[in-house]
Design a protein around this motif. Sequence first.
Motif, PDB file in Angstrom:
ATOM      1  N   UNK A 159       0.823  -1.200   0.000  1.00 40.90           N
ATOM      2  CA  UNK A 159       0.000   0.000   0.000  1.00 40.90           C
ATOM      3  C   UNK A 159       0.866   1.261   0.000  1.00 40.90           C
ATOM      4  N   UNK A 160       1.955   1.242   0.740  1.00 46.59           N
ATOM      5  CA  UNK A 160       2.858   2.391   0.744  1.00 46.59           C
ATOM      6  C   UNK A 160       3.483   2.588  -0.634  1.00 46.59           C
ATOM      7  N   UNK A 161       3.845   1.481  -1.276  1.00 47.34           N
ATOM      8  CA  UNK A 161       4.438   1.584  -2.618  1.00 47.34           C
ATOM      9  C   UNK A 161       3.460   2.225  -3.597  1.00 47.34           C
ATOM     10  N   UNK A 162       2.218   1.802  -3.565  1.00 49.37           N
ATOM     11  CA  UNK A 162       1.221   2.353  -4.491  1.00 49.37           C
ATOM     12  C   UNK A 162       0.979   3.828  -4.198  1.00 49.37           C
ATOM     13  N   UNK A 163       0.937   4.192  -2.924  1.00 50.03           N
ATOM     14  CA  UNK A 163       0.758   5.609  -2.573  1.00 50.03           C
ATOM     15  C   UNK A 163       1.919   6.445  -3.101  1.00 50.03           C
ATOM     16  N   UNK A 164       3.143   5.944  -2.955  1.00 58.90           N
ATOM     17  CA  UNK A 164       4.304   6.673  -3.483  1.00 58.90           C
ATOM     18  C   UNK A 164       4.211   6.797  -4.996  1.00 58.90           C
ATOM     19  N   UNK A 165       3.754   5.740  -5.647  1.00 58.94           N
ATOM     20  CA  UNK A 165       3.664   5.757  -7.101  1.00 58.94           C
ATOM     21  C   UNK A 165       2.613   6.755  -7.576  1.00 58.94           C
ATOM     22  N   UNK A 166       1.473   6.779  -6.927  1.00 54.62           N
ATOM     23  CA  UNK A 166       0.436   7.755  -7.278  1.00 54.62           C
ATOM     24  C   UNK A 166       0.963   9.174  -7.078  1.00 54.62           C
ATOM     25  N   UNK A 167       1.633   9.409  -5.960  1.00 60.92           N
ATOM     26  CA  UNK A 167       2.180  10.741  -5.694  1.00 60.92           C
ATOM     27  C   UNK A 167       3.234  11.122  -6.726  1.00 60.92           C
ATOM     28  N   UNK A 168       4.034  10.161  -7.163  1.00 67.48           N
ATOM     29  CA  UNK A 168       5.032  10.443  -8.198  1.00 67.48           C
ATOM     30  C   UNK A 168       4.352  10.872  -9.493  1.00 67.48           C
ATOM     31  N   UNK A 170       1.495  12.212  -9.871  1.00 68.03           N
ATOM     32  CA  UNK A 170       0.889  13.536  -9.700  1.00 68.03           C
ATOM     33  C   UNK A 170       1.940  14.642  -9.761  1.00 68.03           C
ATOM     34  N   UNK A 171       3.135  14.373  -9.197  1.00 70.72           N
ATOM     35  CA  UNK A 171       4.207  15.377  -9.252  1.00 70.72           C
ATOM     36  C   UNK A 171       4.586  15.713 -10.682  1.00 70.72           C
ATOM     37  N   UNK A 172       4.431  14.755 -11.578  1.00 72.54           N
ATOM     38  CA  UNK A 172       4.824  14.982 -12.962  1.00 72.54           C
ATOM     39  C   UNK A 172       3.630  15.273 -13.873  1.00 72.54           C
ATOM     40  N   UNK A 173       2.549  15.819 -13.263  1.00 72.02           N
ATOM     41  CA  UNK A 173       1.509  16.431 -14.075  1.00 72.02           C
ATOM     42  C   UNK A 173       0.219  15.670 -14.259  1.00 72.02           C
ATOM     43  N   UNK A 174       0.124  14.437 -13.758  1.00 70.76           N
ATOM     44  CA  UNK A 174      -1.126  13.702 -13.925  1.00 70.76           C
ATOM     45  C   UNK A 174      -2.136  14.106 -12.852  1.00 70.76           C
ATOM     46  N   UNK A 176      -5.269  13.199 -10.192  1.00 72.25           N
ATOM     47  CA  UNK A 176      -5.393  12.093  -9.254  1.00 72.25           C
ATOM     48  C   UNK A 176      -6.006  10.874  -9.936  1.00 72.25           C
ATOM     49  N   UNK A 177      -7.026  11.103 -10.755  1.00 76.78           N
ATOM     50  CA  UNK A 177      -7.671   9.989 -11.462  1.00 76.78           C
ATOM     51  C   UNK A 177      -6.689   9.333 -12.425  1.00 76.78           C
ATOM     52  N   UNK A 178      -5.938  10.142 -13.176  1.00 78.53           N
ATOM     53  CA  UNK A 178      -4.963   9.595 -14.120  1.00 78.53           C
ATOM     54  C   UNK A 178      -3.855   8.836 -13.385  1.00 78.53           C
ATOM     55  N   UNK A 179      -3.402   9.411 -12.262  1.00 85.55           N
ATOM     56  CA  UNK A 179      -2.315   8.786 -11.504  1.00 85.55           C
ATOM     57  C   UNK A 179      -2.736   7.432 -10.952  1.00 85.55           C
ATOM     58  N   UNK A 180      -3.936   7.354 -10.391  1.00 83.54           N
ATOM     59  CA  UNK A 180      -4.416   6.076  -9.870  1.00 83.54           C
ATOM     60  C   UNK A 180      -4.633   5.073 -10.991  1.00 83.54           C
ATOM     61  N   UNK A 181      -5.148   5.549 -12.125  1.00 88.42           N
ATOM     62  CA  UNK A 181      -5.362   4.654 -13.256  1.00 88.42           C
ATOM     63  C   UNK A 181      -4.067   4.048 -13.757  1.00 88.42           C
TER      64      UNK A 181
END
Length: 215
Positions: A159-168, A170-174, A176-181
């Motif tokens: 779960x921590x890995x996925x949260x870091x990945x979503x945040x990454x 988002x940092x590069x312009x996606x 929240x919906x795009x990042x989770x997808x």
Amino acid sequence: MTVTSPTFDELLTRAEGLVTRGRRSILGIVGAPAAGKTTLARGLADALGNRAVVVGMDGFHLAQVELQRLGRTERKGAPDTFDSHGYVNLLRRIKETSETVYAPLFRREIEEPIAGAVCVPPEVPLVITEGNYLLVDEEPWREVPGLLEEVWFLKPDEQERIERLVNRHRRYGRTLVEAKGRALGSDQRNADLIETTASRADLVLENLPLQNFVI
């Protein structure tokens, strides 16, 4: 395969053991997207100073124009979206040459690799290479372990890995919906493949406190 949860100092000591062998060694760090590969690799390299340099597998991402030509843009990050033969050949060159080698670097802010961005001088005794597919049992990836002294597999809390990945993402312009997808779609399919390779690692490092691994 050894499963462990070491401290940074313990991993640094193990890496230093590779430095003192009297010849160039390559240490591999592998894991799913956002497992902490780059953080650990850079932490070790910073601690080792001029004795180590980091060469990332991500520098061998195919360029966007080539992914578009091949129809693989939506699958970016899958094994066949890398110049895998180029990566293997670079590792072999790093291992065998006595000359300066230049490696590419992936720039996330532009989503493109930059050629010749990482200098590997001949006097550097340890090269740390990190990436997703160092242990995949398919050609040409299966040639990688034979070029490495050790391979460490990072296995963080999922779960921590996925949260870091979503945040990454988002940092590069996606959004929240795009990042989770992306994180739960193509990234997760790649992560599932990577997970099957853990048994081939020398060390499986569980739940490392990455905030303590930055020098």
